[in-house]
Design a protein around this motif. Structure first.
Motif, PDB file in Angstrom:
ATOM      1  N   ASP A 278      -5.519  38.881 -24.363  1.00  0.00           N
ATOM      2  CA  ASP A 278      -5.685  39.405 -25.707  1.00  0.00           C
ATOM      3  C   ASP A 278      -5.820  40.916 -25.630  1.00  0.00           C
ATOM      4  O   ASP A 278      -5.614  41.523 -24.579  1.00  0.00           O
ATOM      5  CB  ASP A 278      -6.890  38.769 -26.406  1.00  0.00           C
ATOM      6  CG  ASP A 278      -8.177  38.903 -25.602  1.00  0.00           C
ATOM      7  OD1 ASP A 278      -8.299  39.874 -24.824  1.00  0.00           O
ATOM      8  OD2 ASP A 278      -9.077  38.057 -25.751  1.00  0.00           O
TER       9      ASP A 278
ATOM     10  N   ARG B 108      -7.767  43.446 -36.276  1.00  0.00           N
ATOM     11  CA  ARG B 108      -7.508  44.585 -35.414  1.00  0.00           C
ATOM     12  C   ARG B 108      -7.393  45.850 -36.281  1.00  0.00           C
ATOM     13  O   ARG B 108      -6.729  45.868 -37.300  1.00  0.00           O
ATOM     14  CB  ARG B 108      -6.219  44.368 -34.622  1.00  0.00           C
ATOM     15  CG  ARG B 108      -6.023  45.349 -33.475  1.00  0.00           C
ATOM     16  CD  ARG B 108      -4.753  45.030 -32.711  1.00  0.00           C
ATOM     17  NE  ARG B 108      -4.785  43.671 -32.198  1.00  0.00           N
ATOM     18  CZ  ARG B 108      -3.766  43.125 -31.515  1.00  0.00           C
ATOM     19  NH1 ARG B 108      -2.670  43.815 -31.308  1.00  0.00           N
ATOM     20  NH2 ARG B 108      -3.857  41.894 -31.071  1.00  0.00           N
TER      21      ARG B 108
ATOM     22  N   CYS C 270      -7.876  42.679 -22.828  1.00  0.00           N
ATOM     23  CA  CYS C 270      -7.525  42.277 -21.467  1.00  0.00           C
ATOM     24  C   CYS C 270      -6.609  43.318 -20.839  1.00  0.00           C
ATOM     25  O   CYS C 270      -5.694  43.828 -21.494  1.00  0.00           O
ATOM     26  CB  CYS C 270      -6.842  40.914 -21.486  1.00  0.00           C
ATOM     27  SG  CYS C 270      -6.406  40.281 -19.853  1.00  0.00           S
TER      28      CYS C 270
ATOM     29  N   SER D  83       2.564  40.385 -23.802  1.00  0.00           N
ATOM     30  CA  SER D  83       1.272  39.905 -24.289  1.00  0.00           C
ATOM     31  C   SER D  83       0.562  41.007 -25.056  1.00  0.00           C
ATOM     32  O   SER D  83       0.979  42.163 -25.038  1.00  0.00           O
ATOM     33  CB  SER D  83       0.403  39.467 -23.102  1.00  0.00           C
ATOM     34  OG  SER D  83      -0.154  40.609 -22.451  1.00  0.00           O
ATOM     35  N   PRO D  84      -0.580  40.683 -25.701  1.00  0.00           N
ATOM     36  CA  PRO D  84      -1.354  41.720 -26.396  1.00  0.00           C
ATOM     37  C   PRO D  84      -2.217  42.567 -25.464  1.00  0.00           C
ATOM     38  O   PRO D  84      -2.971  43.418 -25.943  1.00  0.00           O
ATOM     39  CB  PRO D  84      -2.253  40.908 -27.346  1.00  0.00           C
ATOM     40  CG  PRO D  84      -1.731  39.516 -27.330  1.00  0.00           C
ATOM     41  CD  PRO D  84      -1.067  39.335 -26.017  1.00  0.00           C
TER      42      PRO D  84
ATOM     43  N   ARG E 260     -13.943  34.146 -28.121  1.00  0.00           N
ATOM     44  CA  ARG E 260     -13.168  35.378 -27.894  1.00  0.00           C
ATOM     45  C   ARG E 260     -12.522  35.867 -29.188  1.00  0.00           C
ATOM     46  O   ARG E 260     -11.354  36.251 -29.224  1.00  0.00           O
ATOM     47  CB  ARG E 260     -12.123  35.196 -26.792  1.00  0.00           C
ATOM     48  CG  ARG E 260     -12.749  34.891 -25.427  1.00  0.00           C
ATOM     49  CD  ARG E 260     -11.797  35.233 -24.296  1.00  0.00           C
ATOM     50  NE  ARG E 260     -11.416  36.634 -24.313  1.00  0.00           N
ATOM     51  CZ  ARG E 260     -12.167  37.651 -23.835  1.00  0.00           C
ATOM     52  NH1 ARG E 260     -13.349  37.407 -23.333  1.00  0.00           N
ATOM     53  NH2 ARG E 260     -11.721  38.892 -23.886  1.00  0.00           N
ATOM     54  N   GLU E 261     -13.311  35.877 -30.252  1.00  0.00           N
ATOM     55  CA  GLU E 261     -12.857  36.375 -31.545  1.00  0.00           C
ATOM     56  C   GLU E 261     -13.513  37.714 -31.840  1.00  0.00           C
ATOM     57  O   GLU E 261     -14.650  37.964 -31.436  1.00  0.00           O
ATOM     58  CB  GLU E 261     -13.225  35.385 -32.657  1.00  0.00           C
ATOM     59  CG  GLU E 261     -12.570  34.027 -32.523  1.00  0.00           C
ATOM     60  CD  GLU E 261     -13.058  33.067 -33.603  1.00  0.00           C
ATOM     61  OE1 GLU E 261     -13.875  33.492 -34.458  1.00  0.00           O
ATOM     62  OE2 GLU E 261     -12.633  31.900 -33.588  1.00  0.00           O
TER      63      GLU E 261
ATOM     64  N   GLY F 129      -5.115  33.504 -21.325  1.00  0.00           N
ATOM     65  CA  GLY F 129      -4.923  33.812 -22.735  1.00  0.00           C
ATOM     66  C   GLY F 129      -5.157  35.281 -23.008  1.00  0.00           C
ATOM     67  O   GLY F 129      -6.115  35.666 -23.689  1.00  0.00           O
TER      68      GLY F 129
END
Length: 335
Positions: free
Chosen positions: A223, A144, A226, A248-249, A123-124, A221
Motif C-alpha cells: 500500500d 489519500r 510500503c 503497486s501503490p 491497515r486503513e 498487500g
C-alpha cells in the motif's frame, strides 16, 4: 503513525481497560521551531506516568504537575498554549522562541480509541475528529490526501498503519538497512529465497521469508505506506519484485546496481512487460542518494536518506547531477 504514537495508542487502550484515569494530549499547531510536529501524541496517567511526547522537554513536566494537582480533571477537551513569549519558550525548553498549541482530552472515549485501533489493524487510513464544543470524538475512514486540520474549535488528525519496508536479499547491505529502518519505525520484512543467504540472517525484530519476491510482495498487500528495495544484484530475483512493485501503490521502489545496469533494467522492463514511462520513472535506481557511499553501511545510509526524503515529500535538488559516474569504483556504491 510512527512507532511512538502507536505506543501511545496502546498505552491509552491498556489504561482504559484497567479503569485508570488518563488524558490524551495532541499537538494541534506549532509556530517557529518546535521539537514535535502537529499530530504528535502524549498519554498522561493520573499518577504521572507518561507515554509519548509533545516536546521532549519541560512541557511534559508541566503537564504532569497539572495532572497531579487536578488541573486536568475536567471532562471536556480544551487547549493549552506554551511559549507565547520568548522567555516562556526558553523556560519550557522550546528552541528559537517556538510555540505549541495543544488539545487536551481529560477523559478520552475508550470506544473511539478501540475504533481507531481496529482500523489500523486492518491497515486503513483513519480520520480522528475532536469537537471541543461538544466533546465528541469520531473516527472515520480517511482518503489519500487528507491532512491534519485545526480551526480552533475542531481538530482533525490522520492516522495510518505502520510504515513497512520489504528488502529483497539478505546480504550485508540488507543487514545495515534493516537495522536503520527499524530505528525509523519501519516494520521490516526480508525476502531471501536463496538458502545460503537466508541461513545466516539473524537481525532481531525483522521477519524473514523464503518465498519468491513477487509472491512475497503480493502476499504483503503493498500500500502507500510500503517501500520496496531490491538488493540481490540478481535480475532473476530483483526484476521479479519490480514487476509487482512498480504497478503497486508502494511509495518507494528501489533497486541496487550501477546506472548502466539500471538503464538496461528499465529497457528490459519496457520491452517485455508493458511498463509505461511513468511507472518506470518510479524506480529509484541506482538506489539511494548519491553521497559517494562505498561500504555496506554507507550504502544503507544513502538508501535510508532517499527513502526518508520521498516519504516526507522532499525533493533534493541536484540528485542526478551528483550521481556517481557509470564507470569507476563509485558506479555501484549508492545503488
Amino acid at each position: 503513525m510512527d512507532g511512538v504514537d502507536l505506543q501511545v495508542l496502546a498505552a491509552a487502550r491498556r489504561w482504559a481497560g484497567e479503569g485508570r484515569r488518563f488524558a490524551l494530549v495532541t499537538v494541534a499547531r506549532t509556530w517557529g521551531s518546535a521539537p514535535r510536529p502537529p499530530g504528535a501524541w502524549l498519554a498522561l496517567r493520573d499518577d504521572g506516568l507518561v507515554e509519548g511526547s509533545v516536546s521532549g522537554g519541560c512541557i511534559e513536566d508541566d503537564l504532569i504537575a497539572r495532572m497531579r494537582e487536578g488541573r486536568l480533571g475536567a471532562r471536556a477537551p480544551f487547549t493549552l498554549v506554551y511559549g507565547i513569549t520568548r522567555d516562556e519558550a526558553r523556560r519550557f525548553g522550546l528552541p528559537c522562541g517556538g510555540t505549541l498549541e495543544l488539545v487536551v482530552e481529560p477523559a478520552p472515549d475508550p470506544a473511539a480509541l478501540e475504533a481507531l485501533a481496529a482500523r489500523l489493524a486492518r491497515r486503513e487510513l483513519a480520520l480522528r475528529r475532536i469537537d471541543l464544543a461538544s466533546g465528541v470524538v469520531t473516527v472515520t475512514a480517511a482518503a489519500r490526501g487528507d491532512a491534519l486540520h485545526w480551526d480552533g474549535e475542531r481538530l482533525t488528525t490522520v492516522h495510518g498503519p505502520q510504515w513497512r519496508l520489504l528488502i529483497v536479499g539478505a546480504g550485508q547491505i540488507a543487514r545495515y538497512l534493516a537495522q536503520m529502518a527499524q530505528a525509523l519505525d519501519y516494520a521490516v520484512t526480508v525476502c531471501e529465497p536463496r538458502e545460503e543467504y537466508a541461513a545466516g540472517w539473524d537481525v532481531p525484530g525483522t521477519r524473514l521469508l523464503t518465498t519468491m519476491p513477487d509472491d512475497t510482495l503480493l502476499a504483503m498487500g503493498a500500500d502507500a505506506r510500503c517501500a520496496v528495495v531490491a538488493l540481490t544484484h540478481d535480475p532473476r530475483l530483483d526484476d521479479m519484485v519490480l514487476l509487482e512493485a512498480l504497478k503497486s501503490p508502494a511509495f518507494y521502489v528501489g533497486a541496487i546496481g550501477s546506472r548502466l545496469n539500471n538503464a538496461r533494467r528499465r529497457e528490459r522492463l519496457a520491452q517485455h512487460f508493458d511498463f509505461s514511462a511513468e511507472e518506470l520513472a518510479r524506480l529509484h535506481g541506482p538506489v539511494g542518494l548519491p553521497i559517494g557511499s562505498h561500504t555496506p553501511p554507507e550504502i544503507a545510509v544513502a538508501i535510508v536518506a532517499e527513502l526518508t526524503a520521498v516519504k516526507n515529500g522532499v525533493a533534493v535538488p541536484g540528485w542526478e547531477v551528483a550521481a556517481a559516474p557509470a564507470s569507476g569504483p563509485a558506479a555501484c556504491t549508492a545503488g
